[in-house]
Design a protein around this motif. Structure first.
Motif, PDB file in Angstrom:
ATOM      1  N   ARG A 133       0.818  -1.190   0.032  1.00  0.00           N
ATOM      2  CA  ARG A 133       0.085   0.032   0.183  1.00  0.00           C
ATOM      3  C   ARG A 133       0.859   1.219   0.109  1.00  0.00           C
ATOM      4  O   ARG A 133       0.404   2.365   0.344  1.00  0.00           O
ATOM      5  CB  ARG A 133      -1.035  -0.197   1.323  1.00  0.00           C
ATOM      6  CG  ARG A 133      -1.971  -1.246   1.283  1.00  0.00           C
ATOM      7  CD  ARG A 133      -3.206  -0.728   0.425  1.00  0.00           C
ATOM      8  NE  ARG A 133      -4.181  -1.657   0.681  1.00  0.00           N
ATOM      9  CZ  ARG A 133      -5.537  -1.389   0.240  1.00  0.00           C
ATOM     10  NH1 ARG A 133      -5.732  -0.182  -0.421  1.00  0.00           N
ATOM     11  NH2 ARG A 133      -6.512  -2.376   0.427  1.00  0.00           N
ATOM     12  N   ASN A 185      -0.789   4.154  -1.961  1.00  0.00           N
ATOM     13  CA  ASN A 185      -2.065   4.547  -1.589  1.00  0.00           C
ATOM     14  C   ASN A 185      -2.074   5.877  -0.786  1.00  0.00           C
ATOM     15  O   ASN A 185      -1.474   5.909   0.250  1.00  0.00           O
ATOM     16  CB  ASN A 185      -2.979   3.422  -0.965  1.00  0.00           C
ATOM     17  CG  ASN A 185      -3.141   2.186  -1.799  1.00  0.00           C
ATOM     18  OD1 ASN A 185      -2.238   1.400  -2.164  1.00  0.00           O
ATOM     19  ND2 ASN A 185      -4.400   2.086  -2.497  1.00  0.00           N
ATOM     20  N   MET A 209      -7.796   3.997   1.991  1.00  0.00           N
ATOM     21  CA  MET A 209      -7.435   2.978   2.987  1.00  0.00           C
ATOM     22  C   MET A 209      -8.726   2.888   3.888  1.00  0.00           C
ATOM     23  O   MET A 209      -9.393   4.112   4.246  1.00  0.00           O
ATOM     24  CB  MET A 209      -6.480   3.222   3.439  1.00  0.00           C
ATOM     25  CG  MET A 209      -5.055   2.665   2.437  1.00  0.00           C
ATOM     26  SD  MET A 209      -3.421   3.050   3.203  1.00  0.00           S
ATOM     27  CE  MET A 209      -3.081   4.813   3.348  1.00  0.00           C
TER      28      MET A 209
END
Length: 226
Positions: free
Chosen positions: A134, A137, A142
């Motif tokens: 991630r 991101n 999230m």
């Protein structure tokens, strides 16, 4: 490692004085996992601000790693906050416009670490909290639990001696709460000192020691047998 000695804090507003801490004596040793628990207005947030070098005592002494914090100037205090203490807050405090790794690298930016090294260390920290996939991101992409994990990675990236977590599960659902507390368990098992501020007994019981605070004073300090 951490020692409050007859620590008192009084806030003044005009002619009104409020005694937030009343002669606190508290020692937390390296590698401990301690929960400081109490209701709103009990003084636990004031203790957090003192331990995090975000506020100063009115009287008494705060020693961190053997150093009297009162003797440090603003530059030295900023260095302590950046290098020795990793902060995790209830509100995550992530920058919505930046990807995860850029949020995690921020303490290293302030520490003047070169950019290439910052990304390497931020990536490693995110991998440690299970978010190695991630990196790019942004917070809005999230879940709440993942955002808190990013916040924990940011707290870890500078390899601080202490993690200071202020109501870190306050905005999380029960599943995310368990995940984040399990992460604290893992970090403590690896030798990291953790101080957890909370008003929730279920959260406090994950720590190995619970310090109960009420009306600015410690009313109980016990090893958690749960």
């Amino acid at each position: 490692m951490i020692e409050l000695i007859d620590a008192g804090k009084t806030y003044t507003s005009g002619t009104i004085e409020f005694e937030a801490l009343k002669g606190i004596n508290l020692a937390i040793h390296e590698g401990e996992y301690v929960a400081i628990m109490g209701p709103s207005g009990s003084g636990k947030s004031t203790i957090m601000n003192i331990l995090g070098c975000l506020d100063t005592l009115t009287r008494g002494q705060y020693r961190l790693g053997g150093t009297d914090v009162e003797e440090l100037d603003e530059i030295e205090l900023a260095s302590v906050r950046n290098q020795q203490i990793g902060f995790v807050f209830q509100g995550f405090n992530l920058l919505s416009s930046l990807p995860a790794w850029r949020n995690v690298e921020l303490p290293l930016v302030y520490g003047h670490v070169p950019r290439e090294e910052r990304k390497k260390r931020a990536s490693r920290a995110l991998e440690r909290v299970g978010l190695g996939d991630r990196l790019d991101n942004k917070p809005g992409e999230m879940s709440g639990g993942q955002q808190q994990r990013v916040a924990v990675a940011r707290a870890l990236v500078g390899e601080p001696t202490m993690i200071l977590a202020d109501e870190p599960t306050g905005n999380l659902d029960s599943v995310s709460t368990r995940d984040v507390l399990s992460l604290f368990d893992e970090l403590n098992n690896l030798g990291r000192t953790i101080v957890l501020i909370t008003h929730e007994l279920e959260v406090a019981q994950r720590a190995r020691r619970i310090v109960w605070v009420k009306d600015g004073a410690i009313v109980r300090d016990e090893v958690n047998a749960a």
